[in-house]
Design a protein around this motif. Structure first.
Motif, PDB file in Angstrom:
ATOM      1  N   CYS A  97      93.463  43.453 121.890  1.00  0.00           N
ATOM      2  CA  CYS A  97      92.887  42.384 122.710  1.00  0.00           C
ATOM      3  C   CYS A  97      93.304  42.536 124.174  1.00  0.00           C
ATOM      4  CB  CYS A  97      93.318  41.021 122.173  1.00  0.00           C
ATOM      5  SG  CYS A  97      92.457  40.513 120.680  1.00  0.00           S
ATOM      6  N   LEU A  98      94.514  43.008 124.403  1.00  0.00           N
ATOM      7  CA  LEU A  98      94.973  43.231 125.772  1.00  0.00           C
ATOM      8  C   LEU A  98      94.280  44.440 126.400  1.00  0.00           C
ATOM      9  CD1 LEU A  98      98.801  42.505 125.358  1.00  0.00           C
ATOM     10  CD2 LEU A  98      97.014  40.971 126.199  1.00  0.00           C
ATOM     11  N   THR A  99      93.979  45.458 125.604  1.00  0.00           N
ATOM     12  CA  THR A  99      93.257  46.609 126.144  1.00  0.00           C
ATOM     13  C   THR A  99      91.815  46.262 126.472  1.00  0.00           C
ATOM     14  OG1 THR A  99      92.573  47.422 123.950  1.00  0.00           O
ATOM     15  CG2 THR A  99      94.700  48.178 124.791  1.00  0.00           C
ATOM     16  N   TRP A 100      91.320  45.160 125.902  1.00  0.00           N
ATOM     17  CA  TRP A 100      89.963  44.687 126.214  1.00  0.00           C
ATOM     18  C   TRP A 100      89.808  44.463 127.731  1.00  0.00           C
ATOM     19  CZ3 TRP A 100      87.886  39.384 124.005  1.00  0.00           C
ATOM     20  CH2 TRP A 100      86.550  39.207 124.389  1.00  0.00           C
ATOM     21  N   ILE A 101      90.904  44.167 128.413  1.00  0.00           N
ATOM     22  CA  ILE A 101      90.870  43.897 129.854  1.00  0.00           C
ATOM     23  C   ILE A 101      90.321  45.105 130.627  1.00  0.00           C
ATOM     24  CG2 ILE A 101      92.305  43.347 131.865  1.00  0.00           C
ATOM     25  CD1 ILE A 101      94.228  41.924 129.943  1.00  0.00           C
TER      26      ILE A 101
ATOM     27  N   LEU B   3      89.188  37.165 131.433  1.00  0.00           N
ATOM     28  CA  LEU B   3      90.610  37.507 131.418  1.00  0.00           C
ATOM     29  C   LEU B   3      91.406  36.467 130.633  1.00  0.00           C
ATOM     30  CD1 LEU B   3      92.910  39.342 132.385  1.00  0.00           C
ATOM     31  CD2 LEU B   3      93.053  37.934 134.452  1.00  0.00           C
ATOM     32  N   GLY B   4      91.033  35.199 130.761  1.00  0.00           N
ATOM     33  CA  GLY B   4      91.719  34.152 130.001  1.00  0.00           C
ATOM     34  C   GLY B   4      91.554  34.340 128.503  1.00  0.00           C
ATOM     35  N   ILE B   5      90.366  34.717 128.060  1.00  0.00           N
ATOM     36  CA  ILE B   5      90.111  34.965 126.635  1.00  0.00           C
ATOM     37  C   ILE B   5      90.936  36.145 126.142  1.00  0.00           C
ATOM     38  CG2 ILE B   5      88.343  35.650 124.960  1.00  0.00           C
ATOM     39  CD1 ILE B   5      86.295  34.180 126.647  1.00  0.00           C
ATOM     40  N   GLN B   6      90.958  37.205 126.919  1.00  0.00           N
ATOM     41  CA  GLN B   6      91.646  38.428 126.507  1.00  0.00           C
ATOM     42  C   GLN B   6      93.156  38.226 126.409  1.00  0.00           C
ATOM     43  OE1 GLN B   6      90.029  40.411 129.840  1.00  0.00           O
ATOM     44  NE2 GLN B   6      88.162  41.103 128.808  1.00  0.00           N
TER      45      GLN B   6
END
Length: 438
Positions: free
Chosen positions: A321-325, A404-407
């Motif tokens: 989920c963090l790499t989604w950024i 960014l808040g979702i990720q």
């Protein structure tokens, strides 16, 4: 000692006073064919109840960009989260009823309410009507089906429990794929009402097939009178540290788990500029990967242990989920969606597999699992709306969300929940005497 009724097979098993604990923890003997029927029946139920929840990303995008544009992303997310919350919190009622043997009644009632809600959705044109039909009515019906289905499969298998749960729960992403394809292929041709009605007819057929498969063992068996009452809540669970450790860890994992599936299509359309068809295809890729991932990772859990698999999947899902950024291109986003679907998919079948070691009394497995899942369900209720609210900060509408808040929200909460599992692992070692990775 009072005889205990088994919901999956209406035979009575008289437990001797000095029955060894290993025998108490073992399910009643069942034929391999009967076990296959139960897995397939649970597959069909989860195909409907979780499949429609996974497909809500398409509904979310359609509602926000075309159907009810006056509603915010957070408002629309409440429809799906209420459905998923009622689906899980329904275990507070359906778990004890399962222990008492009312599985047949719950299949009929839950199937009826689920199909009724879908048909009423086809007549809805305003937010409140969509909320009541898709969120409340379908959620209540699904709540009568979810926990009993996975509990039945969990009690039917011992050495291959994780594999059986992996196969049966793979119906969830499979349903998500089929319902997403149906929605996106039919919506432009038939319009919203008839698209939803056709999905409802598919639901009805699968519920009928599931009822035949799951109730087949009861044919020709003698109707038993219930001789032992059960309450909806077992207060002993609230005094049990492993129970609370399991519930808290599962809460934080659920808090972030479903959120990416809700916002994948919207992200693809608004941030990457794809068409609605391509955005839905990315969601389909994620769901298809989830089918494969659940089976492969539960096979891995069978040989290496459910606990180590659960911890690993939770940590990796949070990292993804963090790499989604950094997914600023369609190719990268597809890779993220595929890996996230494949790895996070195992977070559904693995908890019930581990919970069989958390609950000290196998005769109360349904009640305790229903309580734990009900408490954790508040995460499914709150996760996507909180993420939607974070994404709406400094944005002008659903087409201009700050993802960014979702990720960050999804990644941090899931990683934290996975770390909590290490505490559960320690408690099962010290309080339950569990060795290794079980």
């Amino acid at each position: 000692m009072l005889p205990e009724k088994d919901p999956g097979n209406s035979e009575v098993t008289e437990l001797a006073p000095n029955t060894p604990q290993d025998e108490l923890n073992s399910p009643p003997a069942r034929s391999k064919l009967l076990g296959c029927f139960q897995v397939l029946g649970a597959f069909f139920i989860l195909f409907n109840v979780w499949g429609l929840n996974f497909a809500f990303g398409s509904f979310q995008s359609f509602y926000a960009l075309n159907y009810i544009q006056s509603s915010t992303a957070s408002d629309i997310a409440w429809i799906g989260t209420i459905q998923s919350w009622l689906l899980i919190v329904g275990g507070l009622l359906s778990g004890p009823l399962f222990d008492l043997g009312y599985y047949k009644t719950m299949i009929f009632a839950g199937s009826f309410l689920g199909v009724l809600g879908m048909m009423m959705l086809s007549l809805a044109h305003q937010y409140y009507a969509i909320f009541l039909s898709q969120g409340v009515c379908m959620g209540v019906g699904f709540g009568l089906l979810y926990v009993p289905s996975i509990t039945l499969v969990s009690r039917s298998f011992t050495s291959r429990r994780a594999v059986a749960l992996g196969v049966s729960t793979s119906g969830a992403p499979a349903g998500g794929i089929i319902y997403t394809v149906m929605f996106n292929q039919l919506i432009s041709r038939l319009g919203f009402p008839w698209t939803v009605r056709l999905m409802g007819f598919v639901m009805l057929g699968l519920f009928i097939a599931a009822a035949i498969l799951l109730l087949l063992p009861e044919r020709g068996s003698r109707k038993l009178e219930i001789t032992q009452s059960r309450s909806l809540i077992d207060l002993k669970a609230f005094k049990d540290l492993p129970f609370w450790s399991f519930t808290v860890a599962n809460f934080f994992l659920y808090l972030g788990y479903i959120t990416p599936f809700y916002y994948i299509p919207t992200y693809a359309e608004t941030k990457l500029g794809t068409s609605r068809t391509m955005a839905s295809n990315v969601l389909l890729i994620s769901q298809a990967s989830s089918v494969i991932g659940r089976v492969i990772l539960t096979l891995f859990a069978h040989y290496c242990g459910s606990m180590v698999s659960w911890v690993s999947c939770g940590i990796l899902s949070g990292i993804l989920c963090l790499t989604w950024i950094s997914t600023d291109s369609l190719a990268r986003f597809i890779l993220f969606a595929a890996f996230y679907g494949g790895i996070s998919g195992a977070l559904i079948p693995l908890p019930p597999s581990v919970f069989a070691h958390v609950c000290p009394d196998p005769k109360r497995l349904g009640t305790w699992l229903g309580m734990a899942q009900s408490l954790s369900s508040f995460a499914s209720l709150l996760g996507p709306p909180i993420a939607g609210a974070l994404a709406s900060i400094n944005s002008t509408g659903s087409a201009d969300l700050n993802f960014l808040g979702i990720q960050l929200f999804s990644g941090i909460t899931m990683a934290f929940g996975a770390l909590q599992l290490l505490g559960l692992w320690y408690l099962l070692y010290t309080k339950r005497g569990k060795r290794g990775f079980f």
